[in-house]
Scaffold this motif. Structure first.
Motif, PDB file in Angstrom:
ATOM      1  N   ALA A  22       0.985  -1.112  -0.149  1.00  0.00           N
ATOM      2  CA  ALA A  22       0.060   0.033   0.009  1.00  0.00           C
ATOM      3  C   ALA A  22       0.809   1.224   0.093  1.00  0.00           C
ATOM      4  CB  ALA A  22      -0.848   0.127   1.161  1.00  0.00           C
ATOM      5  N   PHE A  23       0.265   2.319  -0.412  1.00  0.00           N
ATOM      6  CA  PHE A  23       1.196   3.543  -0.630  1.00  0.00           C
ATOM      7  C   PHE A  23       0.322   4.764  -0.222  1.00  0.00           C
ATOM      8  CE2 PHE A  23      -0.280   3.058  -4.930  1.00  0.00           C
ATOM      9  CZ  PHE A  23      -0.468   4.679  -5.373  1.00  0.00           C
ATOM     10  N   CYS A  32      -0.238   0.854  -8.521  1.00  0.00           N
ATOM     11  CA  CYS A  32       0.879   0.842  -9.554  1.00  0.00           C
ATOM     12  C   CYS A  32       1.415  -0.644  -9.439  1.00  0.00           C
ATOM     13  CB  CYS A  32       1.970   1.596  -8.592  1.00  0.00           C
ATOM     14  SG  CYS A  32       3.603   1.751  -9.756  1.00  0.00           S
ATOM     15  N   ILE A  33       1.615  -1.153 -10.636  1.00  0.00           N
ATOM     16  CA  ILE A  33       2.072  -2.488 -11.073  1.00  0.00           C
ATOM     17  C   ILE A  33       3.653  -2.362 -11.195  1.00  0.00           C
ATOM     18  CG2 ILE A  33       2.009  -4.548 -12.172  1.00  0.00           C
ATOM     19  CD1 ILE A  33      -0.681  -4.080 -11.004  1.00  0.00           C
ATOM     20  N   PHE A  66       6.705   3.175  -8.541  1.00  0.00           N
ATOM     21  CA  PHE A  66       7.441   1.671  -7.984  1.00  0.00           C
ATOM     22  C   PHE A  66       7.580   0.844  -8.697  1.00  0.00           C
ATOM     23  CE2 PHE A  66       4.043   4.068  -5.239  1.00  0.00           C
ATOM     24  CZ  PHE A  66       4.776   4.447  -4.107  1.00  0.00           C
ATOM     25  N   ALA A  67       8.789   0.373  -9.027  1.00  0.00           N
ATOM     26  CA  ALA A  67       8.905  -0.699 -10.146  1.00  0.00           C
ATOM     27  C   ALA A  67       9.032  -2.074  -9.619  1.00  0.00           C
ATOM     28  CB  ALA A  67      10.295  -0.252 -10.851  1.00  0.00           C
ATOM     29  N   GLU A  86       1.066  -2.172  -6.008  1.00  0.00           N
ATOM     30  CA  GLU A  86       0.969  -1.022  -4.839  1.00  0.00           C
ATOM     31  C   GLU A  86      -0.602  -0.416  -5.044  1.00  0.00           C
ATOM     32  OE1 GLU A  86       3.098   0.336  -2.712  1.00  0.00           O
ATOM     33  OE2 GLU A  86       4.865  -0.774  -3.148  1.00  0.00           O
ATOM     34  N   LEU A  87      -1.293  -0.430  -3.802  1.00  0.00           N
ATOM     35  CA  LEU A  87      -2.615  -0.031  -3.695  1.00  0.00           C
ATOM     36  C   LEU A  87      -2.632   1.349  -2.868  1.00  0.00           C
ATOM     37  CD1 LEU A  87      -4.595  -3.282  -2.766  1.00  0.00           C
ATOM     38  CD2 LEU A  87      -4.649  -2.054  -5.092  1.00  0.00           C
ATOM     39  N   ARG A  88      -3.204   2.213  -3.582  1.00  0.00           N
ATOM     40  CA  ARG A  88      -3.345   3.836  -2.977  1.00  0.00           C
ATOM     41  C   ARG A  88      -4.219   3.333  -1.606  1.00  0.00           C
ATOM     42  NH1 ARG A  88      -1.643   8.400  -4.008  1.00  0.00           N
ATOM     43  NH2 ARG A  88      -2.868  10.279  -3.046  1.00  0.00           N
ATOM     44  N   TYR A  89      -3.542   3.873  -0.457  1.00  0.00           N
ATOM     45  CA  TYR A  89      -4.376   4.010   0.721  1.00  0.00           C
ATOM     46  C   TYR A  89      -5.927   4.480   0.823  1.00  0.00           C
ATOM     47  CZ  TYR A  89      -0.415   2.831   3.881  1.00  0.00           C
ATOM     48  OH  TYR A  89       0.545   2.227   4.342  1.00  0.00           O
TER      49      TYR A  89
END
Length: 134
Positions: A22-23, A32-33, A66-67, A86-89
């Motif tokens: 999470a970000f 973001c993958i 995010f790579a 990555e999932l946005r909070y």
């Protein structure tokens, strides 16, 4: 993790590893993958993932910012593809902490299920073209 993927590879030709995070910031997108910039998975697999989240009405991007991190770098290989998701909070925390979590959990579940189903379909097509039974 190496032991788990090793065991899976004894009975399956390929393994697809998802590393979920999470970000908050620095982007406004929902997902973001990361695939280590086309290193830890095939381009087709990464595209499947991005499109699966977009079909769930989420804004999805690839590798920026995010790579990918340690886990996918350590565990991808010739028969193991690895994606950092990555999932946005703010995609799943609305109002009171965690109030929307069941909703995003279902969205993520559907997206990952779609990725896996498409991967299985692709593998079955490849086997059929090569005259192999999956």
């Amino acid at each position: 993790m190496s032991n788990i993927t090793g065991r899976l590879l004894t009975s399956h030709e390929r393994v697809l590893l998802f590393d979920l995070h999470a970000f908050f910031g620095p982007i406004e997108d929902d997902v973001c993958i990361g695939d280590l910039r086309c290193t830890s998975s095939r381009e087709e697999t990464t595209s499947l993932a991005v499109n699966a989240f977009k079909r769930q009405c989420l804004r999805a991007v690839c590798n920026a910012p995010f790579a990918g991190g340690y886990l996918i770098r350590r565990h991808f290989g010739p028969s193991t593809e690895a994606l950092q998701i990555e999932l946005r909070y703010t995609t799943y925390i609305v109002g009171e902490a965690g109030a929307a979590f069941p909703l995003i959990e279902e969205v993520v579940h559907r997206a990952i299920a779609a990725i896996c189903a498409e991967m299985v379909g692709t593998m079955e097509e490849m086997h059929a073209q090569n005259g192999r039974v999956s």
